[in-house]
Design an enzyme around this catalytic site. Structure first.
Site, mmCIF file in Angstrom:
data_model
loop_
_atom_site.group_PDB
_atom_site.id
_atom_site.type_symbol
_atom_site.label_atom_id
_atom_site.label_comp_id
_atom_site.label_asym_id
_atom_site.label_seq_id
_atom_site.Cartn_x
_atom_site.Cartn_y
_atom_site.Cartn_z
ATOM 1 N N ARG A 171 0.835 -1.203 0.000
ATOM 2 C CA ARG A 171 0.000 0.000 0.000
ATOM 3 C C ARG A 171 0.872 1.256 0.000
ATOM 4 O O ARG A 171 0.439 2.312 -0.437
ATOM 5 C CB ARG A 171 -0.871 0.045 1.269
ATOM 6 C CG ARG A 171 -1.983 -0.954 1.332
ATOM 7 C CD ARG A 171 -2.575 -1.022 2.751
ATOM 8 N NE ARG A 171 -3.047 0.245 3.271
ATOM 9 C CZ ARG A 171 -4.239 0.784 3.025
ATOM 10 N NH1 ARG A 171 -5.077 0.149 2.236
ATOM 11 N NH2 ARG A 171 -4.600 1.928 3.559
ATOM 12 N N ARG A 175 9.793 5.677 -3.114
ATOM 13 C CA ARG A 175 10.175 6.658 -4.144
ATOM 14 C C ARG A 175 11.624 7.059 -4.005
ATOM 15 O O ARG A 175 12.112 7.217 -2.895
ATOM 16 C CB ARG A 175 9.374 7.956 -3.971
ATOM 17 C CG ARG A 175 7.944 7.854 -4.272
ATOM 18 C CD ARG A 175 7.364 9.275 -4.363
ATOM 19 N NE ARG A 175 5.925 9.154 -4.236
ATOM 20 C CZ ARG A 175 5.242 9.499 -3.164
ATOM 21 N NH1 ARG A 175 5.860 10.034 -2.129
ATOM 22 N NH2 ARG A 175 3.945 9.333 -3.137
ATOM 23 N N ARG A 248 -8.904 -6.644 13.265
ATOM 24 C CA ARG A 248 -8.171 -5.854 14.236
ATOM 25 C C ARG A 248 -9.081 -4.728 14.679
ATOM 26 O O ARG A 248 -9.823 -4.144 13.881
ATOM 27 C CB ARG A 248 -6.899 -5.250 13.625
ATOM 28 C CG ARG A 248 -5.841 -6.252 13.329
ATOM 29 C CD ARG A 248 -5.337 -6.983 14.542
ATOM 30 N NE ARG A 248 -4.445 -6.178 15.353
ATOM 31 C CZ ARG A 248 -3.968 -6.581 16.539
ATOM 32 N NH1 ARG A 248 -4.332 -7.749 17.044
ATOM 33 N NH2 ARG A 248 -3.146 -5.799 17.223
ATOM 34 N N ARG A 279 0.343 5.137 16.709
ATOM 35 C CA ARG A 279 0.537 6.504 16.205
ATOM 36 C C ARG A 279 -0.226 7.503 17.060
ATOM 37 O O ARG A 279 -1.131 7.118 17.809
ATOM 38 C CB ARG A 279 0.133 6.623 14.728
ATOM 39 C CG ARG A 279 -1.212 6.066 14.382
ATOM 40 C CD ARG A 279 -1.401 5.989 12.841
ATOM 41 N NE ARG A 279 -2.588 5.209 12.517
ATOM 42 C CZ ARG A 279 -2.916 4.775 11.309
ATOM 43 N NH1 ARG A 279 -2.154 5.061 10.274
ATOM 44 N NH2 ARG A 279 -4.014 4.071 11.111
ATOM 45 N N GLU A 299 -3.325 6.007 19.335
ATOM 46 C CA GLU A 299 -4.023 4.878 18.725
ATOM 47 C C GLU A 299 -3.374 3.561 19.162
ATOM 48 O O GLU A 299 -2.187 3.351 18.947
ATOM 49 C CB GLU A 299 -3.935 5.051 17.197
ATOM 50 C CG GLU A 299 -4.720 4.043 16.416
ATOM 51 C CD GLU A 299 -4.771 4.398 14.926
ATOM 52 O OE1 GLU A 299 -4.789 5.606 14.565
ATOM 53 O OE2 GLU A 299 -4.780 3.453 14.126
ATOM 54 N N TYR A 347 -10.054 -4.855 2.948
ATOM 55 C CA TYR A 347 -9.318 -3.687 3.452
ATOM 56 C C TYR A 347 -9.479 -2.555 2.431
ATOM 57 O O TYR A 347 -8.553 -2.185 1.738
ATOM 58 C CB TYR A 347 -7.849 -4.110 3.620
ATOM 59 C CG TYR A 347 -6.921 -3.137 4.314
ATOM 60 C CD1 TYR A 347 -7.352 -1.932 4.837
ATOM 61 C CD2 TYR A 347 -5.571 -3.459 4.462
ATOM 62 C CE1 TYR A 347 -6.474 -1.076 5.472
ATOM 63 C CE2 TYR A 347 -4.681 -2.614 5.096
ATOM 64 C CZ TYR A 347 -5.135 -1.421 5.595
ATOM 65 O OH TYR A 347 -4.250 -0.572 6.226
ATOM 66 N N ASP A 349 -10.038 1.195 1.007
ATOM 67 C CA ASP A 349 -9.932 2.625 1.279
ATOM 68 C C ASP A 349 -11.272 3.260 0.915
ATOM 69 O O ASP A 349 -12.088 2.658 0.217
ATOM 70 C CB ASP A 349 -8.824 3.248 0.418
ATOM 71 C CG ASP A 349 -7.441 2.864 0.923
ATOM 72 O OD1 ASP A 349 -7.303 2.616 2.129
ATOM 73 O OD2 ASP A 349 -6.506 2.799 0.102
#
Ligand code: UDP
Length: 371
Positions: A171, A175, A248, A279, A299, A347, A349
């Site tokens: 995901r 770069r 989860r 996070r 979290e 999963y 988005d």
């Protein structure tokens, strides 16, 4: 004669878009949700002038022009670009994996140097990566795997990286440019004023009942409509007859702090073992807030157990096989459409949820409504 054409179970993104399209097609719709609010997991709540992402950070991003144009009907999007910072002990790294990350990790400056190090480190993986660990090492090498992937992933999924599927790490972009944009998508932003307002707009003029548990009185609700659009967990729908799928769950510790800027970024990942949370989200930065105080959420990831909110399907082999059995049952329910992250155990988005629901809309109504 049933009272409604459609009963939509779940007022999240899938349910709200479906309801909007059904109404546009002249159908009567009732939307119910067991929570006391609409918008599912994209629900935002205004506290002290800050739109809090109550069920975790949601950043809308897509390369699909149809989807991008579609959401503009319901909200104006700002220019927010996600660029999380990852913290490993006292070291800070830019995410996703890019020249800023490589430069900080190896004290180098050029793409050629970064590529040479990764090429060397990935030699330990031969053949197609079989799991998340092998996939991560073959993308960014062992150093980055050890500091920025291993512990974060194991905290988030509660499983060894060797037991997780490679696609989860794919995901993230890798770069060889100094570009901290977490996504490669053409379009990105946050709906100004929050996601709840956006979903409110989708549901305008549609009957919505909150605090209603469909599964607790399923047959009575089924009688209300010709067709049911079910966006809850697919295994729960079938009363866990084959056992439960794994999810989860996430727990948030949210607090308001007496400072205008706690961490200088909306998302800071905690990639080491020293912190139990994965996070910290500082909500005001999603909308460039200038309020005098700030609201942060730590979290924590946890294995789902009955009674918890499911967030992430665990799309490994075992659950894939179990889902296939539920899918077979779902396909036989000709009065019911199963949709969304929980209904399809995917999963997804947000943009993919919209693609899925608009595909369903095209199938059922022949087309997507004109604006
Ligand atoms: N990930 C990681 N380190 C990070 C951020 C992400 O290793 O600092 C991995 C982790 O395995 C995670 C996956 O990348 O499950 C996908 O992350 P993403 O941020 O897309 O997850 P989400 O925002 O959906 O929780």
């Amino acid at each position: 004669m049933a009272k409604y054409d459609y009963l939509v179970v779940g007022a999240g993104l899938y349910g709200a878009v479906f309801a909007y399209e059904a109404k546009k097609n002249g159908k009567s719709v009732l939307v119910i949700d067991k929570r006391d609010h609409i918008a599912g997991n994209i629900y935002t709540e205004n506290r002290s002038g800050i739109n809090v992402h109550v069920y975790g950070a949601h950043i809308f991003h897509t390369s699909n022009k149809e989807v991008w144009n579609y959401v503009q009907r319901f909200a104006e999007f700002n220019r927010y670009t996600n660029s999380p910072v990852a913290k490993y002990k006292d070291e800070l790294y830019n995410m996703p994996f890019n020249m800023n990350t490589f430069s900080r990790m190896w004290n180098i400056t050029t793409p050629a140097e970064a590529k040479a190090i990764i090429e060397e480190q990935k030699k330990e993986i031969t053949g197609e990566p079989k799991n998340l660990e092998e996939q991560a090492i073959s993308l960014v090498g062992r150093d980055i795997y050890e500091k920025l992937v291993k512990c974060y992933t194991e905290k988030q999924w509660g499983r060894d990286c060797k037991d997780l599927p490679p696609f989860i790490i794919k995901r993230l972009p890798v770069r060889f440019t100094y570009d901290n944009n977490y996504f490669n998508d053409l379009y990105q932003g946050i709906p100004m004023g929050g996601y709840t307002q956006m979903v409110e707009k989708m549901l305008e003029g549609i009957e919505v009942k909150l605090g209603v548990d469909y599964l607790a009185d399923k047959s009575a609700y089924d009688e209300l409509a010709d067709t049911v659009v079910y966006t809850g967990a697919v295994d729960a729908y079938f009363d866990y007859c084959y056992g439960n799928l794994e999810y989860r769950s996430v727990r948030f510790e949210t607090e308001e702090l007496d400072t205008d800027n706690f961490q200088g970024n909306a998302v800071v990942n905690y990639n080491d073992k020293d912190h139990p949370w994965t996070r910290i989200i500082e909500h005001k930065h999603f909308e460039f807030g200038t309020q005098p105080t700030t609201i942060i959420s730590k979290e924590y990831s946890a294995e789902w157990k009955p009674g918890d909110e499911p967030y992430y399907p665990v799309n490994d082999e075992k659950n894939g096989a179990l889902y296939a059995k539920y899918k077979e049952l779902a396909d036989k329910e000709d009065k019911v459409i199963f949709g969304g992250r929980l209904g399809e155990y995917k999963y997804y988005d947000m943009d993919k949820v919209i693609v899925a629901v608009l595909d369903k809309v095209k199938e059922v109504f022949g087309k997507v409504s004109e604006c």
